[in-house]
Every structure is written in structure tokens, then in C-alpha cells.
Write an enzyme that holds these catalytic residues in place. Structure first.
Site: not given
Length: 477
Positions: A145, A230, A232, A268
């Protein structure tokens, strides 16, 4: 000169990357079906708008969840006055339960280990502040990202060391690559404090399997470094295999749990980025204590906590929402990828996320990042689609693009699909040079061979709102 600080004026935000340039192009000429039908369609925003109708219907049926309604105003004074940086107990309990539910109830989460933050951005920066000093580094698998360069490093002055993953093995993370990156940092005199992974992956839309996760845990335990997972996109999995959380692996592999931390958000999975609900879940009590103190700089409002606690405590709604969002994501993913496959455009096989990793290598005149940028500019300015080039994700190979598919309604999606299909067909007619890449032979592409569960493929009416809003992150200058 000298009026602003060096941190404020340096380029650590990363706004000069193609990733943000695409957003600016959209902001300056946004598509609207009637007011601006020739505008740029936003396919660079990983936003989940496919189930807004479910949330709206819940809100209509539960006005007491908001302190700003006649039914909920009785709680207004207590909620408006109270702001403990630990977070409302009802909120932490509901989030902990929801995190377990999105991971198949295979693990449980202790509400006392939850630290709230202003979105996943704040959570990533806070955990970086807690476990690394300026000049230290995190290993990060590529492609990753683009905003990690901002979130993790900009104000903390922590470094990111890329772990190069390649298309020859579908961009899978290997121990060989981890060892190579770790040794490279050591040779450069950089102290590695942790490994930062994104599972499910943004931009790949893939999930790490059990053996890969076990290898990762063994690696960080052997090196004595932290692991930040992470997660999410945990509830955006729409095809097999199922998502496996690092928390589940900790029950299977011997490891120092004090080294492991999970990032989460409702941006998300629930499609609520504007609520700025970010979560740090740490197995390390010292990190929890430190992160709580730092969370004072980015708390979630008690009004939001109150509403979220009520929504996530409704078991029937949560079950229905998670099931429906998986079906709608699967249908949208299938429609776009198969539509592109019909004109010979493939993508990495994926099972999660709000995007897919599109393969346009054959449209490059030469396999270089310069040619990737030329192609991207054509797609932005002529095809009028904001898709993000692979180099902005630190991809090691040119020709890959991230395509977001869940932030638009059906009509906009069909227009976007027609635009790119027309572009590809015209490119063929004008004999755009097509290069044959030896690594392509090993790549597992999605094409029409993708099979999800039949229940996920049943056509449904999708009712996200349109037109799409302007990008909330960057405004054209």
C-alpha cells in the site's frame, strides 16, 4: 524560508507519487453519469460502498443508537461529556466480538488489549512510534500500500525495507526473500525492529496461507523482532481460501506473543472510512499502555463509539451483513475480471479485498517502468480511468495495475468496463507491440477458470450510492 518545520515541508507524505496523482486527476474532472459523463472514473479508491443500503436500513430501524435523534437524546449528556482514552467499554467489547466474528470465531480477542485510534492511518503510525526509534526499520513485502510510506515513516522517521516478491510465484512471500531483505538491512547498518504485513493484501487481493503465516511467526521469533499484521480487509474475503488471522497462528506455533500486534479498522469491512475507527490489538501490555497514552492525539469520538457499539452488538445484523457483502463483492469481482478476460486482460487470482491486480504487461512496448508510466498516463487522460500503476506500490515488475471495484454503482462499473475494453481492442487494431515475458508462463491468472461458491455467483441487485464523492484525501492544487 524557515517559517515551517522540516517535517512539515519534506516529501515524506508521498503525495508526489502516481498513486496520489491519479486521485488529483479524478478530483479535477470527476465522472458523473449526467453532469460529466466524460469525466474520470475513480478506480483508485479502495472503498466499500456495496452494502451501504444494509447499514442505512439498520440505522432507520435503530434511531436510539444515535444520540442525535429523539429516541437517543436521553444519552446525549453522558456520551457528549465522557471521553476516556481507553474507549467506552461497550465499544471495546463490541469491537473485540466483531473481530472474532470476522475471523470465523476461531480466536477470541480481549477487549482490554484494544487501543482505539483515528483510523488505520493513526493506528499504523502509533504502533510505529511504540516499537521503533528514528532510523530503525520495518521489513515490508512488496507490492505494498503506497500510503505506508506516509503512515509508518513520515513523522516517526522510521525506514521501510522492501521484501521483494515476484510474479513468478504469484507474489507469494518467502522466507528466502525475508532473509535477503533482513541481511541487506544488516549490511547497511540498519536495525530491523519488525516485519509489517498486510493480510489480506492490498494491492494483490490475496490471503496468506497457514504455512506462510507459521513461517513468518518463526522468522520474527528467531530474529527477536516485532510482527505487525494489518488485517483491515479481514471480512472482505469472497472466495476460498478463508482468511486466517495471525492470532489463530499464535495458538499453533510457539512464539513470544509480546512481539505480535494486529491492526484493524471498520473502514473496509464495514465501509465506514469517515468514522475514523482504527484499532491496535497488541499482545504486549507495555505496548497497549504506551499506545493508549498516544491515542490521545487521535481518539474516536464517543458519539461514534456509542453508535458502533450498538450496531456491532446486533448479532443478526452482523451475520447478515458479512454474508451479503461477501456475495456482492464476489459478483462485482467476477463481472469485472471476466469482462476484461474477454479481451485478453488477465489478473492475479484473488479472493479478498476491494480490488484486483491487473496484468497489462503485454501492452508495454518495453518491460520498463518508464513504459508503465506512459501507459498509465494514457489510461488516466484518454481512457479516463484512475487505476493505480504498480510502481506506486513498489512492485518489482512493470505492467501491473491495481483496480478498485467496490466504490461505484453498477452503471458506473459498466461504463468503466466498456472504456477499458474499447481501449484494449483499439490497441490491438493499431498493433501496439506486445512483448512475451518468460515469467508469464508461471503466473496463475484469474481468467474464466475462477470458481467461487455458487451462492456467491447468484446475480443480485446492488445498490451503492452514486455519483461517487470527491476523493477525501487529496484535492487538486
Amino acid at each position: 524560508m524557515g517559517i515551517l518545520s522540516k517535517i512539515a515541508t519534506n516529501d515524506g507524505h508521498g503525495e508526489n507519487s502516481p498513486y496520489f496523482d491519479g486521485w488529483k486527476a479524478y478530483d479535477s474532472n470527476p465522472f458523473h453519469p449526467t453532469k460529466n459523463p466524460n469525466g474520470v472514473i475513480q478506480m483508485g479508491l479502495a472503498e466499500n460502498q456495496l452494502c451501504f443500503d444494509l447499514i442505512e436500513n439498520w440505522l432507520k430501524g435503530h434511531p436510539e443508537a444515535s444520540i442525535c435523534t429523539t429516541e437517543g437524546v436521553v444519552d446525549f449528556k453522558d456520551i457528549a461529556n465522557f471521553q476516556d482514552y481507553h474507549g467506552l467499554s461497550a465499544f471495546r467489547n463490541a469491537v473485540a466480538k466483531f473481530m472474532g466474528r470476522t475471523r470465523g470465531n476461531k480466536v477470541t480477542f480481549d477487549p482490554n488489549n484494544i487501543v482505539m485510534s483515528g483510523g488505520a492511518t493513526g493506528a499504523a503510525e502509533t504502533i510505529s512510534f511504540c516499537i521503533a526509534d528514528p532510523g530503525d526499520a520495518f521489513l515490508v513485502p512488496t507490492p505494498y500500500y503506497p500510503a505506508f510510506d506516509r503512515d509508518i515513516t513520515w513523522r516517526t522517521r522510521v525506514k521501510l525495507v522492501p521484501v521483494v516478491c515476484e510474479s513468478s510465484n504469484n507474489f507469494n512471500l518467502t522466507i528466502t526473500a525475508l532473509e535477503a531483505a533482513y541481511q541487506e538491512a544488516q549490511d547497511a547498518g540498519i536495525r530491523v525492529k519488525g516485519l509489517f504485513i498486510n493480510n489480506p493484501s492490498n494491492p494483490l487481493g490475496t490471503t496468506l496461507d497457514r504455512e506462510a503465516l507459521k513461517s513468518i511467526v518463526r522468522f520474527i521469533n528467531e530474529k527477536g523482532i516485532h510482527l505487525v499484521s494489518d488485517e483491515i480487509y479481514a471480512a472482505t474475503v469472497f472466495c476460498q481460501p478463508d482468511f486466517i488471522s495471525i492470532s489463530e497462528i499464535l495458538e499453533e506455533v510457539e512464539c513470544n506473543k509480546n512481539l505480535v500486534h494486529v491492526l484493524y479498522s471498520l473502514s473496509k469491512d464495514m465501509g465506514l472510512p469517515g468514522f475514523r475507527v482504527g484499532i491496535i490489538y497488541s499482545y504486549n501490555k507495555d505496548v497497549v499502555s504506551c499506545a493508549r497514552k498516544m491515542s490521545s492525539f487521535g481518539l474516536v469520538s464517543t458519539q461514534t463509539q456509542h453508535l458502533i457499539a450498538s450496531m456491532l452488538s446486533d448479532d443478526d445484523f452482523v451475520e447478515r451483513y458479512l454474508s451479503e457483502t461477501a456475495e456482492r463483492l464476489a459478483l462485482r469481482h467476477r463481472t469485472l475480471t471476466r469482462g476484461l478476460n474477454q479481451v485478453g486482460i488477465g489478473s492475479l487470482k484473488s479472493n479478498a479485498g476491494l480490488f484486483f491486480w491487473m496484468d497489462l504487461r503485454r501492452l508495454l512496448k518495453e518491460p520498463t517502468f518508464e513504459e508503465e508510466m506512459k501507459l498509465w498516463r494514457v489510461i488516466i487522460h484518454e481512457v479516463k480511468l484512475n487505476v493505480s500503476p504498480g510502481q506506486s506500490f513498489h512492485c518489482s515488475e512493470p505492467g501491473w495495475f491495481r483496480v478498485c471495484f467496490a466504490n461505484m454503482d453498477n452503471e458506473t462499473m459498466e461504463i468503466a468496463l466498456r472504456r477499458i475494453r474499447t481501449f484494449v481492442l483499439q490497441s490491438k487494431e493499431t498493433e501496439v507491440p506486445v512483448k512475451s515475458h518468460r515469467w508469464r508462463n508461471n503466473l496463475r491468472l484469474s481468467f474464466s477458470s475462477i470458481r467461487c461458491e455458487d451462492s456467491m455467483m447468484t446475480p443480485r441487485t446492488i445498490t451503492p450510492h452514486s455519483p461517487m464523492p470527491h476523493s477525501p484525501l487529496v484535492r487538486a492544487v
